[in-house]
Scaffold this active site. Structure first.
Site, PDB file in Angstrom:
ATOM      1  CG  MET A  15      41.672  18.077  32.424  1.00 34.20           C
ATOM      2  SD  MET A  15      42.170  19.646  31.706  1.00 34.20           S
ATOM      3  CE  MET A  15      40.597  20.473  31.525  1.00 34.20           C
ATOM      4  NE  ARG A  35      40.247   5.282  40.517  1.00 37.08           N
ATOM      5  CZ  ARG A  35      39.979   4.666  39.381  1.00 37.08           C
ATOM      6  NH1 ARG A  35      38.784   4.168  39.174  1.00 37.08           N
ATOM      7  NH2 ARG A  35      40.892   4.569  38.446  1.00 37.08           N
ATOM      8  N   GLY A 136      40.211  24.068  27.343  1.00 36.93           N
ATOM      9  CA  GLY A 136      41.456  24.806  27.562  1.00 36.93           C
ATOM     10  C   GLY A 136      42.601  23.910  27.956  1.00 36.93           C
ATOM     11  N   GLY A 137      42.317  22.607  28.052  1.00 44.44           N
ATOM     12  CA  GLY A 137      43.383  21.677  28.411  1.00 44.44           C
ATOM     13  C   GLY A 137      43.919  21.971  29.802  1.00 44.44           C
ATOM     14  CE  LYS A 190      35.466  20.858  25.933  1.00 42.84           C
ATOM     15  NZ  LYS A 190      35.972  19.568  25.672  1.00 42.84           N
ATOM     16  CD  GLU A 197      39.820  20.075  20.676  1.00 45.39           C
ATOM     17  OE1 GLU A 197      39.434  20.796  21.610  1.00 45.39           O
ATOM     18  OE2 GLU A 197      40.138  18.877  20.835  1.00 45.39           O
TER      19      GLU A 197
END
Ligand code: 6PG
Length: 471
Positions: A15, A35, A136-137, A190, A197
């Protein structure tokens, strides 16, 4: 380091990488940080700049202080890392490096309560903190996600144009990026999104299983049927990908038959269900969907029990033509419950989250984008209760006969349909003016003297039953 850039993105997972590419494609200069973990995560940010042409001019870092000092003031930093410990750790290190007026955005799936706490902590330091739901992946992140934003409004004003530039466009060309309210409002929305979803995915899985009980149906014919649905009001992104998944084969075997039937979940929907329970807002479809994932993951227990209990199955043909109506109407109930939850949250948290705005945000870019969502954008301007919308009332009334016959079919064929059945139970419970709640009240009073309201007394008066003399 002389060159300073506009945006800093932390976390080069799928992402984070894709959203960085999106920012860069929109003309924003970016610094990337990932990192350093010896042997596991080395030169990750640098590799992103080498692998993706959009990122060839991006600055890459593994040292947080150098990354921070490469950013223009006020600094705009987007965190794209998993919520929980990883996020805690980086915040601990990062916050002391920031200055007043900087904008820090958490684009992960954090719990809205944690976002609330972080927002108020950073508010004291005059650092603007935003909690941003990103849907939205990986494809959405790259080409235009749906962005649900909450937190400090002044901070939002600093970044909103940039965020809009990377977001999806709705059917009218407006960006799917909006400020929803203070504190954890963005992450709250969300979380509800994820609940919807889950139920959308589970409904499709139930439809698929109902079809697969029929000897006359196979992957190809189910795909064919779903391809017809795709062109109707049933259309959604999740329906489209489900239909496509059915076309994949591996060595002549349908690909999904090669996937272990244990569904995972990362926890956001457990939060959603718990929150609905705390608000007293029924969310039985998302709960059924999550529980279906839990039972699926108990594979070895299921295998053992399947040998002890052999439940007799009927031999009927799936009433294919009835499924579509039942699917459509179950989705209406799913969306209804999700938006009702938002209504309760608005009251509880003094947010003023507008339903039409939320539907518009979800109408493109997001995983739950659909024709229904687009219709809701308009309908919410007239009515905020989906099951009372004139547009859908007839559809719900007309579906009842098919709903019952699909439930009967599932019973006869021993097909679990937790979401379809939850939708039905919710619908029939909500459309009966009387309930069995009076018996529950009597039971509570009988064993715990909790008291109840009599129908012939003023609201708020607590009475006890005749059993109190006995107990
Ligand atoms: C999205 C998705 C995504 C979500 C995953 C996780 O909108 O892009 O909602 O953000 O978090 O789908 O879901 P699981 O719990 O199934 O892993």
């Amino acid at each position: 380091m002389n060159r300073k850039v506009s945006w800093g993105i932390i976390g080069m997972g799928v992402m984070g990488t894709n959203i960085s590419r999106n920012f860069a494609s929109q003309g924003h200069t970016v610094a990337l940080y990932n990192r350093f973990v010896k042997g596991k995560e080395e030169n990750i940010a640098l590799k992103c700049t080498q692998e993706y042409s959009e990122l060839k001019n991006a600055l890459a870092f593994e040292e947080l202080d150098l990354f921070v000092s490469a950013l223009k003031f006020p600094r705009k930093i987007l965190l794209m890392i998993p919520s929980g410990l990883a996020l805690e750790k980086i915040l601990e290190e990062l916050i002391p490096m920031l200055s007043q007026g900087d904008v820090l955005i958490d684009g992960g799936n954090s719990h809205y309560n944690d976002t609330e706490k972080r927002a108020s902590l950073l508010n004291e330091k005059k650092i603007h903190f935003l909690g941003m739901g990103v849907s939205g992946g990986k494809i959405g992140a790259l080409n235009g996600p749906s962005l649900m934003i909450g937190g400090n409004l002044d901070g939002y004003k600093i970044v909103n144009r940039d965020l809009e530039s990377i977001a999806a466009k709705d059917i009218y060309g407006t960006r799917c990026c909006s400020y929803l309210g203070l504190g954890g409002a963005g992450h709250y929305i969300k979380m509800v999104h994820n609940g919807i979803e889950y139920a959308e995915m589970q409904l499709l899985a139930e439809i698929f299983e109902l079809c697969m009980t029929s000897p006359a149906l196979n992957f190809a014919s189910i795909h064919k049927e779903l391809s017809v649905w795709k062109k109707s009001f049933s259309q959604s992104y999740l329906l489209e990908i489900t239909s496509e998944i059915l076309t994949y084969n591996d060595d002549g075997i349908p690909f999904i038959n090669k996937i272990l039937d244990k569904a995972s979940s990362k926890g956001t929907v457990a939060w959603a269900i718990a929150n609905g329970a705390l608000l007293g807002s029924p969310n039985s479809l998302m709960a059924s969907a999550l529980h279906a994932r839990f039972t699926s993951s108990l594979k070895s227990k299921r295998e053992k029990l399947s040998k002890s209990y052999k439940i007799q199955k009927g031999k009927y043909e799936t009433p294919l033509k009835k499924l579509k109506k039942v699917y459509d109407v179950s989705r209406l109930i799913n969306h209804h419950q999700g938006f009702e939850m938002i209504k309760s949250a608005n009251d509880k948290f003094s947010w003023e989250i507008n339903f039409a705005t939320v539907a518009r945000l979800w109408s493109e870019g997001s995983i739950i984008k659909s024709q229904l969502m687009n219709a809701l954008v308009k309908e919410f301007q007239k009515n905020d209760s989906i099951i009372e919308m004139e547009k859908f009332k007839k559809e719900i009334i007309d579906a009842q006969e098919d709903w019952i016959s699909i439930i009967k079919y599932a019973l006869d064929n021993v097909v679990p349909i937790p979401c379809i059945y939850s939708a039905w139970n919710y619908f029939i419970s909500m459309t009966q003016s009387t309930s069995n709640g009076n018996l529950i009240q009597a039971q509570r009073d009988f064993f715990g003297a909790h008291g109840f309201q009599r129908i012939d007394q003023k609201k708020g008066t607590l009475s006890h039953g005749p059993w109190s003399k006995k107990n």
